[in-house]
Design an enzyme around this catalytic site. Structure first.
Site, mmCIF file in Angstrom:
data_model
loop_
_atom_site.group_PDB
_atom_site.id
_atom_site.type_symbol
_atom_site.label_atom_id
_atom_site.label_comp_id
_atom_site.label_asym_id
_atom_site.label_seq_id
_atom_site.Cartn_x
_atom_site.Cartn_y
_atom_site.Cartn_z
ATOM 1 N N GLY A 46 0.917 -1.342 0.039
ATOM 2 C CA GLY A 46 0.051 -0.123 -0.035
ATOM 3 C C GLY A 46 0.866 1.184 0.046
ATOM 4 N N GLN A 51 2.790 9.936 1.028
ATOM 5 C CA GLN A 51 4.334 9.198 1.012
ATOM 6 C C GLN A 51 5.127 9.634 -0.168
ATOM 7 O OE1 GLN A 51 2.256 5.504 2.153
ATOM 8 N NE2 GLN A 51 4.296 5.146 3.248
ATOM 9 N N CYS A 90 5.950 0.053 7.694
ATOM 10 C CA CYS A 90 5.392 1.263 6.704
ATOM 11 C C CYS A 90 6.368 1.664 5.957
ATOM 12 C CB CYS A 90 5.124 2.601 7.745
ATOM 13 S SG CYS A 90 4.415 3.922 6.926
ATOM 14 N N LEU A 91 6.286 1.998 4.702
ATOM 15 C CA LEU A 91 7.359 2.320 3.704
ATOM 16 C C LEU A 91 8.121 3.781 4.139
ATOM 17 C CD1 LEU A 91 5.698 1.721 0.112
ATOM 18 C CD2 LEU A 91 7.256 0.580 1.491
ATOM 19 N N HIS A 132 -4.717 1.476 7.402
ATOM 20 C CA HIS A 132 -3.499 2.050 7.296
ATOM 21 C C HIS A 132 -3.205 3.140 6.272
ATOM 22 C CE1 HIS A 132 1.068 1.564 8.028
ATOM 23 N NE2 HIS A 132 1.129 2.208 7.039
ATOM 24 N N GLU A 133 -3.673 2.913 5.138
ATOM 25 C CA GLU A 133 -3.638 4.070 3.935
ATOM 26 C C GLU A 133 -4.301 5.098 4.335
ATOM 27 O OE1 GLU A 133 -0.954 3.817 2.580
ATOM 28 O OE2 GLU A 133 -0.329 1.717 3.081
ATOM 29 N N HIS A 136 -2.990 7.448 6.732
ATOM 30 C CA HIS A 136 -2.156 8.397 6.299
ATOM 31 C C HIS A 136 -2.820 9.626 5.560
ATOM 32 C CE1 HIS A 136 1.900 6.460 6.044
ATOM 33 N NE2 HIS A 136 1.500 5.616 5.792
#
Length: 164
Positions: A46, A51, A90-91, A132-133, A136
């Site tokens: 994701g 991000q 997380c990225l 999660h996304e 963000h």
């Protein structure tokens, strides 16, 4: 398509509440394609627009497994149910993993990449990734929800056990 630079914590854009998407034209389409390529290149499941430095309400979830990517444009959580604690990463936080409690089930109202509205219900890992996304897009980072940090060695050991 291009691989974009992934914004790392503590960049302020990661804690901004993102603006709704109103233009579904070529600019958004290129951004979504680039986000998707960036997510795949980073071995993620994701990614959200902040991000990659864009404070708009757009995110993608792709669990692979022969499913199409889930395009989450202007998503709204309609309902949730159950609770489950699992490990997340997380990225934007390379090397950080932690146990996070999230709803087991989610129902979302969102727009597809062409602007059409749809509803989606998801459970378990898919619901976790979607939530999660969406976090963000609201400027909420997973590190604020970590119950217990999980060392990378512990994750690797668990993955090795699963493979056996």
């Amino acid at each position: 398509m291009a691989i974009l630079k992934i914004v790392q914590h503590p960049s302020p854009i990661l804690t901004e509440s993102c603006k709704p998407v109103t233009d579904f034209g070529d600019g958004l389409q290129v951004l979504l394609d680039d986000m998707y390529e960036t997510m795949i290149d980073a071995d993620g499941i994701g990614i959200a627009a902040p991000q990659v430095g864009e404070a708009i309400r757009a995110a993608i979830v792709d669990l692979g497994e022969g499913q199409d990517p889930i395009w989450l444009i202007n998503p709204e959580v309609v309902a949730t149910g159950g609770k489950e604690t699992e490990v997340e990463g997380c990225l934007s936080f390379p090397g950080l993993y932690g146990e996070v409690e999230r709803p087991y089930h989610v129902k979302v109202h969102a727009q597809d990449r062409d602007g059409s509205w749809y509803e989606l219900e998801a459970e378990d890992y898919e619901a976790r990734a979607i939530l999660h996304e969406i976090d963000h897009l609201d400027g909420i980072l997973f590190d604020s929800k970590i119950i217990r940090v999980v060392p990378e060695e512990e994750l690797e050991a668990a993955e090795e056990e699963e493979e056996e």
